[in-house]
Design an enzyme around this catalytic site. Structure first.
Site, short mmCIF file in Angstrom:
data_model
loop_
_atom_site.label_atom_id
_atom_site.label_comp_id
_atom_site.label_asym_id
_atom_site.label_seq_id
_atom_site.Cartn_x
_atom_site.Cartn_y
_atom_site.Cartn_z
N GLU A 78 -10.34 3.46 15.52
CA GLU A 78 -11.77 3.19 15.29
C GLU A 78 -12.21 1.90 15.98
O GLU A 78 -13.39 1.72 16.27
CB GLU A 78 -12.04 3.06 13.78
CG GLU A 78 -11.98 4.37 13.01
CD GLU A 78 -13.24 5.22 13.15
OE1 GLU A 78 -14.34 4.67 13.36
OE2 GLU A 78 -13.11 6.46 13.06
N GLY A 95 0.83 -1.20 0.00
CA GLY A 95 0.00 0.00 0.00
C GLY A 95 0.86 1.25 0.00
O GLY A 95 0.58 2.22 0.68
N SER A 102 -6.21 0.67 13.94
CA SER A 102 -6.99 1.92 13.96
C SER A 102 -7.66 2.17 15.30
O SER A 102 -8.21 1.24 15.90
CB SER A 102 -8.06 1.86 12.87
OG SER A 102 -8.94 2.96 12.98
N GLY A 159 -0.56 5.07 -0.91
CA GLY A 159 -1.40 5.87 -0.03
C GLY A 159 -0.62 6.94 0.74
O GLY A 159 0.60 7.06 0.60
N GLN A 160 -1.35 7.69 1.55
CA GLN A 160 -0.72 8.76 2.35
C GLN A 160 0.42 8.21 3.22
O GLN A 160 1.56 8.65 3.13
CB GLN A 160 -1.78 9.40 3.25
CG GLN A 160 -1.20 10.28 4.36
CD GLN A 160 -2.23 10.76 5.36
OE1 GLN A 160 -2.76 11.84 5.20
NE2 GLN A 160 -2.50 9.98 6.39
N TYR A 203 -15.43 -1.17 8.78
CA TYR A 203 -13.99 -0.88 8.74
C TYR A 203 -13.34 -1.27 10.07
O TYR A 203 -12.32 -1.95 10.12
CB TYR A 203 -13.79 0.61 8.46
CG TYR A 203 -12.36 1.10 8.62
CD1 TYR A 203 -11.42 0.88 7.62
CD2 TYR A 203 -11.97 1.79 9.77
CE1 TYR A 203 -10.12 1.34 7.77
CE2 TYR A 203 -10.67 2.25 9.92
CZ TYR A 203 -9.75 2.01 8.92
OH TYR A 203 -8.45 2.46 9.06
#
Length: 324
Positions: free
Chosen positions: A127, A8, A125, A11-12, A149
């Protein structure tokens, strides 16, 4: 020369991490699902695209992962791939679980299968904590995920813990709270706010449509968070750590700071749009990153006001629209 594989990399976080590792003398390999079709704009923006060895890996396919590990033989693997939008996860729960949960499992299993002494970092995360109590969340706070997610990230977290305990893998998860930068795409609310405020300041005449402004988050600066990832990988004993600023602000405060930075009052330009509310949302996320400071000596230098300022400067530089 150490070898790192960043899944990945486009991505950022992947792009900032690639830049950091290159500066530390690593040979960096970066993957995306289709390296031939991917533009790697973020690597280009940071001026490092030519310094990363790019390859295609379908992390949801075990054979693809195994092949890449045998080919690259990395000392460190950073798994930053996978669907990264909470909002999109409600629309694509299955794809989210596969790209986050199954991908993580495939990489862990490939490391175990090859018997390599590869260190593994997994992008977790904040989250996952969901609607935790008013107490700031640390490494011992139970997970109560409230989005597909977060459910996927929780599954990946426990897979990492399981492989570490059952097979002795040097594998850890960074439980990162929100971290932003100019490399965020506009579907992320922070970049959407910054980009729209910049356009309005240059006379676009549009309105900014947002969902629930009362939610609060811990917002940090992404380039600092990738340093924490690297530091976690240098520990002899792998540890899962909460990475955050420890400071929580409301979305309204973020919006207010963004408009104030271009000399405007947000109330004149923002519309609350109920279609943008999520089926379930976290009203508040609070983090306690004390353990990361204790073990790594890491502490966030930039909190929400600096993050807004830096993103806005980059946005105005990008558009060249107005200068402050």
């Amino acid at each position: 020369m150490k070898r790192a594989l960043i899944c990945g990399v486009s991505g950022q976080d992947g792009s900032y991490l690639a830049r950091l590792l290159i500066s530390k003398g690593y040979e960096v390999f970066g993957s995306s699902r289709d390296a031939q079709m991917e533009s790697f704009n973020n690597l280009q923006t940071l001026g490092i695209k030519g310094e990363v060895n790019l390859l295609s890996i379908a992390t949801t396919d075990f054979r693809s992962v195994l092949q890449a590990l045998s080919q690259v033989a990395p000392d460190e693997i950073y798994n930053l791939a996978g669907q990264s939008s909470v909002a999109m996860s409600f629309e694509q729960p299955l794809q989210t679980m596969e790209s986050v949960g199954i991908s993580t499992l495939n990489i862990l299993e490939a490391i175990r299968f090859t018997g390599a002494s590869t260190k593994f970092y997994n992008a977790g995360s904040g989250e996952c904590f969901g609607a935790a109590a008013a107490q700031p969340c640390d490494e011992n706070t139970p997970f109560r995920p409230r989005s597909p997610y977060a459910v996927a990230k929780a599954a990946a977290f426990w897979s990492v813990a399981n492989y570490r305990e059952a097979y002795g893998l040097n594998a850890c998860t960074g439980i990162l709270f929100n971290h932003e930068s100019p490399l965020r795409p506009e579907r992320f609310v922070t970049r959407k706010i910054i980009a729209t405020a910049a356009r309005i300041a240059s006379g676009s005449g549009e309105k900014l449509h947002l969902g629930n402004l009362a939610i609060s988050r811990d917002w940090g600066w992404a380039p600092e968070y990738v340093e924490a990832m690297w530091m976690m990988m240098q520990l002899d004993n792998a540890q899962d750590l909460v990475i955050a600023t420890g400071r929580t602000c409301t979305l309204e405060e973020f919006v207010s700071a963004a408009f104030a930075s271009v000399g405007l009052s947000w109330r004149d330009h923002v519309v609350t749009d109920e279609s943008l509310f999520r089926p379930t949302d976290l009203n508040e996320s609070r983090a306690n990153p004390a353990r990361a400071h204790q073990l790594l000596g890491w502490r966030a230098k930039n909190t929400m006001p600096e993050v807004v300022q830096r993103m806005m400067e980059a946005e105005l530089g990008r558009s060249g629209a107005i200068h402050h």
